[in-house]
Design an enzyme around this catalytic site. Structure first.
Site, short mmCIF file in Angstrom:
data_model
loop_
_atom_site.label_atom_id
_atom_site.label_comp_id
_atom_site.label_asym_id
_atom_site.label_seq_id
_atom_site.Cartn_x
_atom_site.Cartn_y
_atom_site.Cartn_z
N ASP A 57 3.96 -5.11 11.93
CA ASP A 57 3.06 -4.22 11.17
C ASP A 57 3.54 -2.77 11.34
O ASP A 57 2.73 -1.85 11.43
CB ASP A 57 1.60 -4.38 11.61
CG ASP A 57 0.63 -3.74 10.62
OD1 ASP A 57 1.06 -3.32 9.53
OD2 ASP A 57 -0.57 -3.67 10.95
N HIS B 146 -5.48 -9.19 5.44
CA HIS B 146 -5.92 -8.27 6.50
C HIS B 146 -7.43 -8.46 6.60
O HIS B 146 -8.15 -8.22 5.64
CB HIS B 146 -5.58 -6.83 6.09
CG HIS B 146 -6.08 -5.79 7.04
ND1 HIS B 146 -5.27 -4.77 7.50
CD2 HIS B 146 -7.29 -5.57 7.62
CE1 HIS B 146 -5.96 -3.98 8.32
NE2 HIS B 146 -7.20 -4.45 8.40
N ASN C 67 0.82 -1.21 0.00
CA ASN C 67 0.00 0.00 0.00
C ASN C 67 0.86 1.26 0.00
O ASN C 67 0.79 2.10 0.89
CB ASN C 67 -0.99 0.00 1.19
CG ASN C 67 -0.31 -0.14 2.53
OD1 ASN C 67 0.79 -0.67 2.63
ND2 ASN C 67 -0.96 0.33 3.58
N HIS D 121 -2.07 -10.15 11.68
CA HIS D 121 -2.40 -9.36 12.89
C HIS D 121 -3.75 -9.69 13.54
O HIS D 121 -4.64 -8.86 13.60
CB HIS D 121 -2.27 -7.85 12.64
CG HIS D 121 -2.83 -7.31 11.35
ND1 HIS D 121 -4.02 -7.71 10.82
CD2 HIS D 121 -2.35 -6.35 10.52
CE1 HIS D 121 -4.24 -7.03 9.72
NE2 HIS D 121 -3.24 -6.21 9.52
#
Ligand code: DOR
Length: 451
Positions: free
Chosen positions: A313, A182, A98, A240
């Site tokens: 992260d 995610h 990203n 995560h």
């Protein structure tokens, strides 16, 4: 170059590797581990490092970072963040797509590798990003070019949400290699945002972040990912995890043989919603940091193997950006520089043992992604090593931060140990608080993922 790096002899360390702690000397030549032995003190080397009383670990492999280059370099870049990484004991990183432009093609992925080859002091790999319109490119991805395909099944920093059911199914069916996800259900989040905006306008209290980015949103999306992986036989890695409820989706035990693996990040193991009052937007991240009970459950799942990997992260934003009210405050926090000290602090608290730390932050990332010849201290393998000094506490401060953003959510925390030395492919990357300026990382190579 790594293969012409001066030879190194590390003497008298307590080697933490493959489930054991042993006294060992390690000789490094040509960037690789030439010998591991009880007494190698008669061997010659250009640099001898006396390591009595220090722990020697394989370098950590962080499978989830946002180093922001290209396009977002006012927040971070490969040079600054890789320096922070080696200071934190991380010798290899896997960087997320990203950025700007988003890494949606093999060509853009190669461009990022070229940037890293020039600037990074740590070893590197990049994910190919998924979008609603690049399935063909995902199908054509050359095995080993990327560490995996990253799918934002919930929107976060960047505009990379994949929410078309047929596209998701296509990715889960056809992606060559590992799919990292995610998971946060976007419609649930948007509905919650509308309610909170109606109540508070733009200035929603930060402690409402885990209510808006709710556990229901996490669970719904993780369930979908696991279902799709079951249906299509995907090699799935769920990133995560943040709630107790999601943990039942994963199998306990060793990582070998699992088709579905899971990662937890240091901030979800460290902070809880009690910290929003003190740190506010600085710890706003996606998925949100949740309750102390969630944290307890995550810690337990780490030990029983439902969680396989620990990562950061690492997601830096400027201090000014983070000072904005709720809806303008970007999610993400910088963590990579204090990864090993923070994990060692968790060991000191009894949350995990030192061999477990090495399993989750070094061995398992290598196994999950099939990283070639790294992640373990083995003769003939690349010399990615960290010396940790448990006699030297370290207090985190903003002025120590090497990340470009210049702040840490851990400011004021005293860790019981300091990263003394970090070796990347046989080169000194970090020693006594200084970066080895000539050190350059290498592109990670991948064998077909073992897990
Ligand atoms: O908190 C986050 N920040 N979560 C993500 O998924 C993205 C990241 C970022 O890039 O800022």
């Amino acid at each position: 170059m790594a293969d012409t790096a001066p030879s190194l002899l590390i003497v008298g360390a307590r080697l933490v590797n493959e489930g054991q702690v042993t006294e060992a000397d390690v000789l490094v030549t040509g960037g690789r581990i030439a010998a591991i032995g009880g007494d190698l003190s008669s061997r010659r080397a250009d640099l001898v490092i006396e390591a009595q009383g220090k722990y020697l670990l394989p370098g950590l492999i962080d499978d989830q970072v946002h180093f922001r280059e290209p396009g977002l370099t006012h927040k971070a870049d490969l040079a600054s963040e890789s320096r922070a990484a080696v200071a934190g004991g991380v010798t290899s990183f896997m960087d997320m797509p990203n950025v700007n432009p988003a890494t949606l093609t093999a060509e853009l992925l190669e461009e990022r590798c070229a940037l890293a080859a020039a600037a990074s002091v740590a070893n590197y790999a990049f994910y190919l990003g998924a979008a609603n319109d690049n399935l063909d490119r995902i199908r054509r991805l050359r095995p080993g070019a990327a560490c995996g395909v990253k799918v934002f099944m919930g929107s976060s920093t960047g505009n990379m949400l994949v929410d078309q059911p047929d596209v998701l199914a296509g990715i889960f069916r056809d992606a060559p290699g590992l799919v990292a996800v995610h998971c946060e259900d976007d419609p649930t989040i948007r509905a919650n945002e509308r309610i909170w905006r109606a109540r508070h306008g733009d200035d929603v209290p930060m402690d409402q972040h885990p209510v808006i980015r709710s556990r229901e949103a996490c669970l719904k999306s993780s369930q979908l990912a696991v279902e799709l992986a079951g249906e299509h036989g995907t090699r799935l890695h769920v990133l995560h995890l943040s709630t107790a409820q999601e943990l039942d989706l994963f199998s306990p035990g060793p990582v070998d043989g699992k088709r579905i693996t899971a990662e937890v990040c240091v901030h979800h193991l460290w902070f809880s919603d009690a910290d929003y009052g003190r740190l506010g937007g600085l710890i706003k991240c996606n998925p949100a940091i949740k309750s102390a009970d969630d944290r307890t459950a995550l810690r337990a799942a780490l030990r029983d193997g439902r969680l396989d990997v620990i990562a950061t992260d690492h997601a830096p934003h400027t201090r000014q950006e983070k000072a904005s009210p709720y809806f303008g405050c970007p999610s993400g926090l910088p963590l990579v520089q204090f990864l090993l000290p923070a994990l060692y602090a968790l060991c000191a608290e009894g949350v995990l043992t030192l061999p477990e730390l090495v399993e989750k932050a070094c061995h398992n990332p290598a196994r999950v992604f099939g990283v070639a010849e790294r992640g373990f201290v083995r003769e003939g393998w690349w010399a990615d090593l960290v010396l940790l000094d448990p006699q030297r506490p370290l207090t985190a401060r903003d002025d120590l931060v090497l990340s470009k953003c210049g702040w840490t959510p851990l400011a004021g925390v005293t860790f019981p140990a300091t990263v003394d030395t970090t070796i990347v492919s046989g080169q000194v990357a970090w020693r006594d608080g200084r970066i080895g300026p000539a050190c350059r990382g290498q592109r990670l190579a991948f064998t077909p993922a073992r897990a």
